[in-house]
Design a protein around this motif. Structure first.
Motif, short mmCIF file in Angstrom:
data_model
loop_
_atom_site.label_atom_id
_atom_site.label_comp_id
_atom_site.label_asym_id
_atom_site.label_seq_id
_atom_site.Cartn_x
_atom_site.Cartn_y
_atom_site.Cartn_z
N GLY A 204 20.01 34.26 -25.29
CA GLY A 204 20.38 33.13 -26.14
C GLY A 204 21.88 33.08 -26.32
N ALA A 205 22.28 32.14 -27.16
CA ALA A 205 23.71 31.87 -27.26
C ALA A 205 24.43 32.78 -28.24
CB ALA A 205 23.91 30.41 -27.66
N LYS A 206 23.77 33.06 -29.36
CA LYS A 206 24.52 33.68 -30.46
C LYS A 206 24.18 35.14 -30.69
CE LYS A 206 25.52 29.89 -33.56
NZ LYS A 206 25.06 29.39 -34.86
N ASP A 209 23.22 35.78 -34.70
CA ASP A 209 21.83 35.63 -35.17
C ASP A 209 21.02 36.90 -34.90
OD1 ASP A 209 22.38 33.07 -35.73
OD2 ASP A 209 21.27 32.18 -34.05
N LYS A 210 21.42 37.65 -33.88
CA LYS A 210 20.54 38.72 -33.42
C LYS A 210 21.01 40.12 -33.79
CE LYS A 210 18.44 35.59 -30.43
NZ LYS A 210 18.97 34.53 -29.61
N ILE A 211 22.12 40.19 -34.50
CA ILE A 211 22.64 41.51 -34.86
C ILE A 211 21.63 42.36 -35.64
CG2 ILE A 211 24.34 42.65 -36.39
CD1 ILE A 211 26.39 40.81 -35.07
N GLY A 229 21.94 35.98 -21.31
CA GLY A 229 22.37 34.75 -22.00
C GLY A 229 23.84 34.82 -22.37
N ALA A 230 24.28 33.77 -23.04
CA ALA A 230 25.70 33.70 -23.41
C ALA A 230 26.10 34.84 -24.32
CB ALA A 230 25.98 32.36 -24.09
N MET A 231 25.12 35.38 -25.05
CA MET A 231 25.36 36.53 -25.93
C MET A 231 26.16 37.64 -25.25
SD MET A 231 21.84 37.64 -27.64
CE MET A 231 22.14 39.35 -27.89
N VAL A 301 32.70 29.06 -16.08
CA VAL A 301 31.77 29.22 -17.20
C VAL A 301 30.53 29.93 -16.67
CG1 VAL A 301 30.60 28.00 -19.08
CG2 VAL A 301 32.30 26.79 -17.71
N GLY A 302 30.11 30.98 -17.33
CA GLY A 302 28.89 31.69 -16.95
C GLY A 302 27.70 31.04 -17.62
N LEU A 303 26.71 30.62 -16.79
CA LEU A 303 25.58 29.89 -17.37
C LEU A 303 24.22 30.55 -17.15
CD1 LEU A 303 26.57 26.19 -16.57
CD2 LEU A 303 26.81 27.41 -18.73
N PHE A 332 18.93 27.57 -19.87
CA PHE A 332 17.74 27.33 -19.05
C PHE A 332 17.23 25.89 -19.10
CE2 PHE A 332 13.68 26.92 -21.37
CZ PHE A 332 14.21 26.84 -22.64
N GLU A 333 17.75 25.09 -20.03
CA GLU A 333 17.30 23.69 -20.09
C GLU A 333 17.83 22.92 -18.88
OE1 GLU A 333 19.09 25.24 -22.42
OE2 GLU A 333 18.34 24.86 -24.45
N GLU A 334 18.89 23.42 -18.25
CA GLU A 334 19.51 22.73 -17.11
C GLU A 334 19.19 23.47 -15.83
OE1 GLU A 334 21.37 19.96 -17.13
OE2 GLU A 334 21.22 19.75 -19.32
P1 AMP Z 1 19.84 30.93 -29.39
O1 AMP Z 1 19.54 29.81 -30.32
O2 AMP Z 1 20.99 31.77 -29.83
O3 AMP Z 1 18.62 31.76 -29.04
O4 AMP Z 1 20.33 30.26 -28.04
C1 AMP Z 1 19.52 29.44 -27.24
C2 AMP Z 1 20.40 28.58 -26.41
O5 AMP Z 1 21.31 29.38 -25.69
C3 AMP Z 1 19.70 27.75 -25.37
O6 AMP Z 1 19.84 26.41 -25.74
C4 AMP Z 1 20.46 28.05 -24.07
O7 AMP Z 1 20.78 26.89 -23.33
C5 AMP Z 1 21.74 28.66 -24.58
N1 AMP Z 1 22.38 29.56 -23.61
C6 AMP Z 1 21.92 30.73 -23.15
N2 AMP Z 1 22.78 31.26 -22.27
C7 AMP Z 1 23.81 30.40 -22.15
C8 AMP Z 1 25.02 30.39 -21.40
N3 AMP Z 1 25.31 31.38 -20.56
N4 AMP Z 1 25.86 29.36 -21.58
C9 AMP Z 1 25.56 28.36 -22.41
N5 AMP Z 1 24.44 28.31 -23.15
C10 AMP Z 1 23.56 29.33 -23.03
#
Ligand code: AMP
Length: 406
Positions: A204-206, A209-211, A229-231, A301-303, A332-334
């Motif tokens: 996920g992104a954040k 939230d997950k700490i 994920g972006a985390m 950008v890493g996706l 993953f939506e894209e």
């Molecule tokens: P979260 O709400 O923190 O669980 O994040 C979920 C969201 O993270 C999803 O909408 C994903 O598209 C987004 N996400 C995960 N990895 C990436 C990334 N590498 N870059 C951008 N968005 C991301």
């Protein structure tokens, strides 16, 4: 299971209030995904079969907050989006019997006209400000004439609202529904006494939230912790890597380093991606390529996680006996940035076939499992997002704490 369930109490002829989670996506009056309605059926059918008078209540979206926002911005507010009427209709179909639906506050007269085995449904609880405020007057009103309170809505059990917590102060018998029982059994086992090796995958992104859940998993000595994920970029940037335009929470970098140290001290294998799918932010469509993490340059950008990471994560899951997964491995939506997430979904399903107990929670990871057609290959798909994370963080959920102990 420490909490009493609906099967532990006599409900025949009793008036039973079941807090369900009917927060389903509805567009133009049509239910787009009825998984949650189906999920509540075992408890509802059981109560009907036992001859209870069944009263159902749920929230749907955030009507009052959305209304306020619309008013502030001068945008239209569509009140029709927030009625549970389509759900009552769908439920009548599934039960093969009429479900009387509250309209214009007529719930009292519907309840007084009930026979054993009848089902009555409240309108969206969040249309009343008392619900989210946990207003005792509203809670008392909900409890009026109720013999047994059943909470079957795990996804809102982390909130102290009138229908999840307040009401329990006005009803003596408060028990878990069958869906709630399943959640508490699977998640409780993972938290208290997991079969090992225990592997957790978080994405996920954040990070923020997950700490708490990461810290709790480390404390409970999960064997392996995989981060995707972006985390992951917050960890990489904290380590001194260049992460280009990838999503980072800068203020979380010190915490990220602390977490890595905690994992090391606890002997937890902390596994970050080694490669990732990146795009040039100026040409995202044509520039996708997999590269090693250390070669990220400033324009990229890493996706998604890369193929090498997928292999590493797959290997880490081999032989696992308990797996908890929350959060996608990329955007993953894209498409094609869903590849990493789908590959992990498959790997979790495979590990389950080989004997692991797998628990998947959070809207995105569950959507990925469904998208890959793997729902029946996962041991437990949690209905909670925030609630699942809070539970796995070791927090006591108010909606669970309020139920009677065995
Ligand atoms: P979260 O709400 O923190 O669980 O994040 C979920 C969201 O993270 C999803 O909408 C994903 O598209 C987004 N996400 C995960 N990895 C990436 C990334 N590498 N870059 C951008 N968005 C991301």
């Amino acid at each position: 299971m420490q909490k009493k369930t609906i099967k532990d109490v006599d409900i025949a002829g009793k008036t039973v209030f079941i807090r369900v989670d009917f927060n389903v996506p509805i567009k133009n009056g049509v239910i787009e995904d009825d998984t949650r309605i189906k999920g509540a059926l075992p408890t509802i059918k059981y109560a009907v079969e036992q001859g209870a008078k069944v009263i159902l209540a749920s929230h749907l979206g955030r009507p009052l907050k959305d209304k306020k926002k619309a008013e502030e911005k001068g945008l239209p507010y569509d009140a029709g989006k927030y009625t549970l009427k389509p759900v009552a209709e769908k439920l009548s179909e599934y039960l093969g019997a009429a479900v009387a639906f509250e309209q214009d506050g007529n719930i009292g007269s519907l309840i007084s006209a009930m026979n054993n085995g009848d089902v009555v449904m409240h309108e969206n609880l969040r249309l009343d400000a008392g619900e989210e405020k946990n207003d005792p007057d509203f809670a008392k009103q909900l409890a009026d004439g109720i013999d047994v309170y059943v909470n079957d809505a795990f996804g809102t059990a982390h909130r102290s609202h009138a229908s999840t917590e307040g009401i329990t102060h006005f009803v003596d018998t408060c028990v878990a529904g069958l869906l709630m029982e399943k959640e508490l059994e699977f998640l409780g086992k993972a938290l208290e006494n997991p079969d090992r090796p225990f592997v957790a995958i978080l994405g996920g992104a954040k990070v923020s939230d997950k700490i708490p859940v990461i810290e709790s998993l480390i404390e409970r000595k999960v064997d392996k912790l995989l981060i995707g994920g972006a985390m992951a970029y917050t960890f990489f940037k904290a380590q001194g890597f260049t992460v280009g335009k990838s999503l980072v929470e800068d203020d979380m970098m010190p915490k990220a380093l602390e977490i890595e140290q905690q994992a090391k001290d606890a002997g937890v294998e902390f596994i970050l991606p080694t490669d990732h799918q990146v795009v040039d932010s100026y040409d995202p469509i044509n520039s996708r390529k997999a590269i090693q993490i250390e070669f990220t340059n400033t324009g990229l950008v890493g996706l998604d996680i890369g193929p090498e990471t997928i292999e590493i994560f797959k290997q880490a899951l081999e032989g696992a006996k308990t797996i908890v997964w929350n959060g996608p491995m990329g955007m993953f939506e894209e498409k094609p940035f869903d590849e990493g997430t789908i590959a992990i979904a498959n790997a979790v399903a495979e590990a389950t076939e080989k004997g692991a107990t797998s628990i998947v929670g959070g809207g995105d990871s569950v959507a990925a499992i469904n998208q890959a057609g793997l729902a029946d290959k996962i041991s437990h798909i949690s209905t909670g997002g925030g609630a699942t994370l809070e539970f796995l963080s070791g927090d006591t959920l108010p909606g669970v704490a309020a139920l009677n102990n065995r």
